[in-house]
Enzyme design. Sequence first.
Site, PDB file in Angstrom:
ATOM      1  N   GLY A   1       0.961  -1.242   0.028  1.00  0.00           N
ATOM      2  CA  GLY A   1       0.042   0.123  -0.045  1.00  0.00           C
ATOM      3  C   GLY A   1       0.746   1.123   0.036  1.00  0.00           C
TER       4      GLY A   1
ATOM      5  N   GLU B   1       4.034  -6.551   2.031  1.00  0.00           N
ATOM      6  CA  GLU B   1       3.716  -6.980   0.955  1.00  0.00           C
ATOM      7  C   GLU B   1       3.746  -5.888  -0.144  1.00  0.00           C
ATOM      8  OE1 GLU B   1       0.807 -10.520   1.642  1.00  0.00           O
ATOM      9  OE2 GLU B   1      -0.121  -8.657   0.917  1.00  0.00           O
TER      10      GLU B   1
ATOM     11  N   GLY C   1       3.939  -3.918  -3.621  1.00  0.00           N
ATOM     12  CA  GLY C   1       3.729  -4.031  -5.090  1.00  0.00           C
ATOM     13  C   GLY C   1       4.253  -2.418  -5.714  1.00  0.00           C
TER      14      GLY C   1
ATOM     15  N   ARG D   1      -4.999   2.738 -16.303  1.00  0.00           N
ATOM     16  CA  ARG D   1      -4.806   3.518 -14.978  1.00  0.00           C
ATOM     17  C   ARG D   1      -5.582   4.879 -15.107  1.00  0.00           C
ATOM     18  NH1 ARG D   1      -2.014   4.513 -11.747  1.00  0.00           N
ATOM     19  NH2 ARG D   1      -3.058   4.088  -9.896  1.00  0.00           N
TER      20      ARG D   1
ATOM     21  N   CYS E   1     -10.606   3.227 -29.841  1.00  0.00           N
ATOM     22  CA  CYS E   1     -11.910   3.693 -29.974  1.00  0.00           C
ATOM     23  C   CYS E   1     -12.755   4.294 -28.756  1.00  0.00           C
ATOM     24  CB  CYS E   1     -12.610   2.777 -30.955  1.00  0.00           C
ATOM     25  SG  CYS E   1     -11.918   2.498 -32.410  1.00  0.00           S
ATOM     26  N   GLU E   2     -12.127   5.058 -27.976  1.00  0.00           N
ATOM     27  CA  GLU E   2     -13.094   5.584 -26.711  1.00  0.00           C
ATOM     28  C   GLU E   2     -12.441   6.869 -26.780  1.00  0.00           C
ATOM     29  OE1 GLU E   2     -14.423   3.615 -24.258  1.00  0.00           O
ATOM     30  OE2 GLU E   2     -14.152   1.795 -25.134  1.00  0.00           O
TER      31      GLU E   2
ATOM     32  N   TYR F   1       1.025  -1.837 -12.517  1.00  0.00           N
ATOM     33  CA  TYR F   1      -0.389  -2.072 -12.874  1.00  0.00           C
ATOM     34  C   TYR F   1      -0.479  -1.423 -14.078  1.00  0.00           C
ATOM     35  CZ  TYR F   1      -0.814  -2.788  -7.706  1.00  0.00           C
ATOM     36  OH  TYR F   1      -0.401  -3.599  -6.657  1.00  0.00           O
TER      37      TYR F   1
END
Length: 451
Positions: A268, A310, A312, A350, A381-382, A410
Amino acid sequence: MALPASDLTKQPDNRTTLDLGAVLPRTAEVRDDHLFVGGVDMVELAHEQGTALYVMDEADMRSRMEEYREAFRALYPNSDVIYASKAFLNKEMARIVADEGLCLDVSGGGELACAQAVGFPAERVFVHGNNKTPQELREAISAGVGRIVVDSRIELGRVSQIAGELGVVQPIYMRITPGVEADTHEYIRTGCEDSKFGFTMLDDFAFRCVKDALAAPNVKLVGLHCHIGSQIFALHSFGEAVAVMVELMARIRSEYGHVIEELDLGGGLGIAYTADDKPSSIEAFAACTVDAVKECCARFDVPLPRLLVEPGRSLVASAGLTLYTVGILKTLPNIRKYVAVDGGMSDNIRTALYHAEYEPTIANKAGQPRTEIVTLCGKHCESGDAVVVDMSLQHPELGDVVAVFGTGAYCYSMSSTYNGQPRPAIVFVKDGEARVTTRRETYADLMARDV
Ligand code: LLP
């Protein structure tokens, strides 16, 4: 979904690349106006390998792994760091994590398979997930993983049954929802009461389930786990979680006579995505959590557990960058300046998903000030397909190589092949050498499973 309207009063920051500070990979340099990472010219690399391209600074990742390990060991010798592989994993990454002596958190069958493919020591693997399938549990237990982090009472029964069928006793943790609201985006807040993860403390449910875990024949309850969220800057939330967890350990000891030997506080710690972000350091995170554990264990009179964290994102996000080539420029006066790159939400979801912010630079103009406000949109296409919304950039021209920083976590792991976009290659750079650790996806790969 469209992009939010631009703030037309926003002024360019006139920073050059090196002014971006903690946003940059640790080995970033500028030579002759070119961005170098790991001693490798990012402009040349983009031309050789093509774009979009993920680049990882190996020395940066290794130094952060060491920093985590040392920061905790110095204050608390009985500690371990588990890399949360959901942030970024390929085989070479798993090898590096093994080499640096970290443990590995896997949250799906494919992550475990990757670890096994490189011979990652199974006893250092921790298995997570709120709905591990019976098949994934069987694979994990057969592989001899160190710990399964049990997420629910239903899963407790499954783990015990499968372990029994395999004739083993599986060491487990129970994941507790400590009811701590971490100060981060609601989509990645996980420790609060309304969560699909873990055993709730409401109505004393978690405590009552400990009894079931102690009675289950083929599991051994060795630890408790919590994870309060991600991209957290305010360290006090971790201290609050520790207090809840240690109090629970004390009750388990006094009422069930069982000593919880290990405490895993999850990940975190936040990182700087923008030059103005001020995250806490790894050292401060270690000091805060270790102080809280020591203080709470003394207060509740429980023996000091083995302590695990932990991380990441804080191990890999800043080590990574994505290189793109500018293909289209579109200026809408008094609305927005679009710079279209050859990737987008397929390699970095993200921005669209969390309104994440990133700092870009033009790798072939890296020594120049960023004098314009632009939106780096993708090729999908967005309307909401953008990697960087309204940030400063040097004057963009067709063919420029744009680097977007902070994409080591991520992005690849959440990538897709939307619009038939092959996933980018992944290149690790170190000491002037670049090596492809995952090749670019091909059209044949995209169709490989079609019948
Ligand atoms: N442990 C557990 C049980 C987790 O669920 C996570 C992240 C971590 C550790 C690692 O957390 P970190 O140190 O990376 O914050 N996709 C989101 C982040 C989701 C995080 C999920 N769990 C994003 O792109 O921001």
